[in-house]
Design a protein around this motif. Sequence first.
Motif, PDB file in Angstrom:
ATOM      1  N   PHE A 183      13.120 -16.349  -4.201  1.00  0.00           N
ATOM      2  CA  PHE A 183      14.380 -15.446  -3.461  1.00  0.00           C
ATOM      3  C   PHE A 183      16.106 -15.338  -3.345  1.00  0.00           C
ATOM      4  O   PHE A 183      16.894 -14.936  -3.953  1.00  0.00           O
ATOM      5  CB  PHE A 183      13.351 -14.768  -1.638  1.00  0.00           C
ATOM      6  N   LEU A 184      16.241 -17.105  -2.646  1.00  0.00           N
ATOM      7  CA  LEU A 184      17.088 -17.458  -2.547  1.00  0.00           C
ATOM      8  C   LEU A 184      17.602 -17.462  -4.302  1.00  0.00           C
ATOM      9  O   LEU A 184      19.121 -18.236  -4.543  1.00  0.00           O
ATOM     10  CB  LEU A 184      17.170 -18.900  -2.671  1.00  0.00           C
ATOM     11  N   ILE A 190      16.167  -1.800   5.384  1.00  0.00           N
ATOM     12  CA  ILE A 190      16.230  -1.172   4.841  1.00  0.00           C
ATOM     13  C   ILE A 190      15.445   0.256   5.586  1.00  0.00           C
ATOM     14  O   ILE A 190      15.749   1.427   5.892  1.00  0.00           O
ATOM     15  CB  ILE A 190      14.424  -1.047   3.788  1.00  0.00           C
ATOM     16  N   VAL A 205      10.401  -3.901  -1.394  1.00  0.00           N
ATOM     17  CA  VAL A 205      10.486  -4.956  -0.585  1.00  0.00           C
ATOM     18  C   VAL A 205       8.511  -4.455   0.096  1.00  0.00           C
ATOM     19  O   VAL A 205       7.972  -5.433   0.475  1.00  0.00           O
ATOM     20  CB  VAL A 205      11.569  -4.183   0.828  1.00  0.00           C
ATOM     21  N   VAL A 206       8.094  -3.848   0.391  1.00  0.00           N
ATOM     22  CA  VAL A 206       7.058  -3.255   0.831  1.00  0.00           C
ATOM     23  C   VAL A 206       6.030  -4.014   0.301  1.00  0.00           C
ATOM     24  O   VAL A 206       4.815  -4.478   1.310  1.00  0.00           O
ATOM     25  CB  VAL A 206       6.757  -1.563   0.949  1.00  0.00           C
ATOM     26  N   HIS A 248      19.487  -0.587  -1.297  1.00  0.00           N
ATOM     27  CA  HIS A 248      18.779  -0.515  -0.339  1.00  0.00           C
ATOM     28  C   HIS A 248      18.046   0.425  -0.196  1.00  0.00           C
ATOM     29  O   HIS A 248      16.800   0.734   0.640  1.00  0.00           O
ATOM     30  CB  HIS A 248      19.456  -0.999   0.854  1.00  0.00           C
ATOM     31  N   GLN A 249      17.852   1.261  -1.017  1.00  0.00           N
ATOM     32  CA  GLN A 249      17.605   2.573  -1.223  1.00  0.00           C
ATOM     33  C   GLN A 249      15.625   2.046  -1.760  1.00  0.00           C
ATOM     34  O   GLN A 249      14.512   3.465  -1.931  1.00  0.00           O
ATOM     35  CB  GLN A 249      17.895   2.649  -2.115  1.00  0.00           C
ATOM     36  N   LEU A 250      15.311   0.991  -2.537  1.00  0.00           N
ATOM     37  CA  LEU A 250      14.269   1.157  -3.344  1.00  0.00           C
ATOM     38  C   LEU A 250      13.443  -0.027  -2.491  1.00  0.00           C
ATOM     39  O   LEU A 250      12.715  -0.751  -2.653  1.00  0.00           O
ATOM     40  CB  LEU A 250      14.908  -0.167  -4.733  1.00  0.00           C
ATOM     41  N   TRP A 251      12.981   0.990  -1.456  1.00  0.00           N
ATOM     42  CA  TRP A 251      12.030   0.534  -0.344  1.00  0.00           C
ATOM     43  C   TRP A 251      10.446  -0.454  -1.025  1.00  0.00           C
ATOM     44  O   TRP A 251       9.657  -1.520  -0.912  1.00  0.00           O
ATOM     45  CB  TRP A 251      11.496   1.595   0.675  1.00  0.00           C
ATOM     46  N   MET A 311      12.946  -5.555   5.674  1.00  0.00           N
ATOM     47  CA  MET A 311      12.502  -4.200   5.757  1.00  0.00           C
ATOM     48  C   MET A 311      12.776  -3.828   6.873  1.00  0.00           C
ATOM     49  O   MET A 311      13.231  -2.579   7.077  1.00  0.00           O
ATOM     50  CB  MET A 311      10.767  -5.045   6.399  1.00  0.00           C
ATOM     51  N   GLN A 331      17.638  -6.968  -2.948  1.00  0.00           N
ATOM     52  CA  GLN A 331      18.834  -6.874  -2.160  1.00  0.00           C
ATOM     53  C   GLN A 331      19.727  -5.968  -2.571  1.00  0.00           C
ATOM     54  O   GLN A 331      20.926  -5.957  -1.980  1.00  0.00           O
ATOM     55  CB  GLN A 331      19.286  -8.647  -2.346  1.00  0.00           C
ATOM     56  N   LEU A 350      10.650  -9.633  -4.176  1.00  0.00           N
ATOM     57  CA  LEU A 350      12.159  -9.280  -3.119  1.00  0.00           C
ATOM     58  C   LEU A 350      13.377 -10.052  -3.172  1.00  0.00           C
ATOM     59  O   LEU A 350      14.284  -8.640  -2.918  1.00  0.00           O
ATOM     60  CB  LEU A 350      11.003 -10.373  -2.370  1.00  0.00           C
TER      61      LEU A 350
END
Lengths: 330, 360
Positions: free
Chosen positions: B297-298, A158, B326-327, B320-323, A155, B317, B313
């Motif tokens: 994740f790994l 980003i 992650v959220v 990094h535009q695709l928030w 987070m 990686q 998640l």
Amino acid sequence: MWAFVIRRLAVGLLTLFLITFLVYGLIRAMPGDPIALNDEGDPKRQILLEDRKALERMYGLDKPWYIAYWTWAGNVLQGELGDSITADKRPVKTVIGERIGPTLVLSASSLILAYLISVPLGLLSVARSGKWDERVGSLFLYVLYSFPSFVAALMLQIFVAVKLGWFPLQYMRSDGYEKLSAWGQIVDLAWHATLPVIVFTYGSLAYYSRFIRSNMEEVVRQDYIRTARAKGLGEFAVIVKHAFRNTLIPFVTKIGLSLPELLGGSVIIERIFSWPGLGQLYLSAISGRNYPVIMAQTLIFAVLTLAGQFLADVLYALVDPRVRIEDSGE
Amino acid sequence: MTSSTSPSVSRGFWEETWKRFLRNKTAVVALIFVGFLGLVAIFSPAIAGTKPIVCKYKGKLYFPALGYFRESWENPIFVKDKFFKKYARNLPRKDPESWAIWPLSFNDPYRVVAENEWPDRPANPLGNESGPSKQNWFGTDETGIDVFAKMVHGTRIALLVGFVSMGIATTIGLIIGAISGYFGGWVDMILSRMTEVVLCVPTLVLILAIFSLIREPSIWHTMAIIGATAWTGISRLTRAEFLRIKQSDYVAAARVSGISTPRIIFRYILPNALAPVLVPITFGIAAAILTESSLSFLGFGAPPPNPSWGTLLSSAQTNHQLWWLVVYPGLAVFLTVLSYNLIGEALQQATDPRLRERGK
């Protein structure tokens, strides 16, 4: 006392032997040939059969693992960790040595920060116990404690690094790092380290302040605290001088037990931030079946863990006489 | 106070604990949240999917959505009739009389929904324009698969990982702790060393080494391995409880009256040693969910397609535009871990006699 220390030391060495023996067996059992894995792709480095045999002999791969283990253990006892199974065959000591610095930058600064903030925070929450601000603060700390660090890292990347552009996304240094002045290099490093340090710190910060608080809760109920209050001491003196000093033993023990964290390195956080530390080395060593590097890092980790436990035990025995009495009574 | 902990009224102890637990409002909310996740997991094929929950086809009723639980539960007639998993298009085409009840969100956790698969529905968007929308509630990932559908189906994995791996860990931990605490002496010495070794071996090495030995790793292997490494805390606590309880008069009485040792261990001592062990089990569930999502994740989890939250998640990686990648899954992992931690904390307060007295 000495009997206790010596016995504890002997048990620790036995455990260390068991750990390294087990890990050596495990990693040798993993399928995959380290020599082929580290030379793949490049036809110029196609290894001749004889060279290959020599390499296998050098790394002890020609022998079964339970025999090769003793060669490794004998070398370790002489202070020799062997060479890395990569094309450059550098000594494991050098390979690990250059990774210690970056890992320490993160772990040491986050450990110091966590202690510096958590002690006053924990004491404050005891002083304000039951009031609304303490309740909100404690809940917030609990939420922080449960927040997965790799999610926080993603987070921050980003929103703070990409969207706001305040901090770099990855890596430890900027491109023109060598040309910077000494001060500029420090600033550059700190700038790159900020996000990973935040990620490393917030969880342990929440954990330690809760730990201090729960220890203090037992102490502030004692009669001597009531006495201190009754004789008119200020709240600060009561909490810091009379109460907190008496919770220092478990706190110091906790510090001892956090020793391995310093050099453990976090595989996942270092990977997210492309930080060239021990955690990343470990991951690449495992996937490249780089046995000498895996073993050296396992050894460091195990020694630190056991040393932390040993220190905690000895400290306890020094402070608490009951531990020794029970020990000799067996 | 003393009467409620004595073994003769042990049912009273659990009732009392439950009452005390209910007094903790945050923990009750957490428990409700875990229950909600359970419902989401059970009804996941009805919430998000491209297979009908119920459909009438050629005069018979079918439940194709069950195929999300197990591929073999999807009726073979749809394979025979060449549906290619595109039910919305093929049902009316192959049988005009047919009808179907569809999931809430027409999206698939394993594949991209193509254009016009559902009448007038555009294909799933890709790239930077694939944020949350009416069609894809939580956006889509870099290949165009719906995030909401992945997360709903990932709930099954998250809950299963918690329960199955901690079930394994609890069984191992209770048995090893009970044996070493009850027998003491050299048995205890050996088992304690073993526990220490498992504690000191880096978990990642253990997990990756075992994982690399498995031919076709699946999510069940991940659960088994997490369970096989997470029992040390439970065994230490069980051992301490057994050391304490075996000194009790009622255990001595049981021994004198000739009751067999396994019976004493499992029927006489274990029920009284369970209360404090409950707390690390609950925290362990949270830790297991965290370990699984870190492993996925790994990239060391079950191979794709596997809708684990951690896999989602890790797909964040690459871009990094695709928030939203992650959220949403990040919050899901966080809230689940937080809930289990809150429940564990409340259990600790409800079962610890020192804290109980304080509450009075």
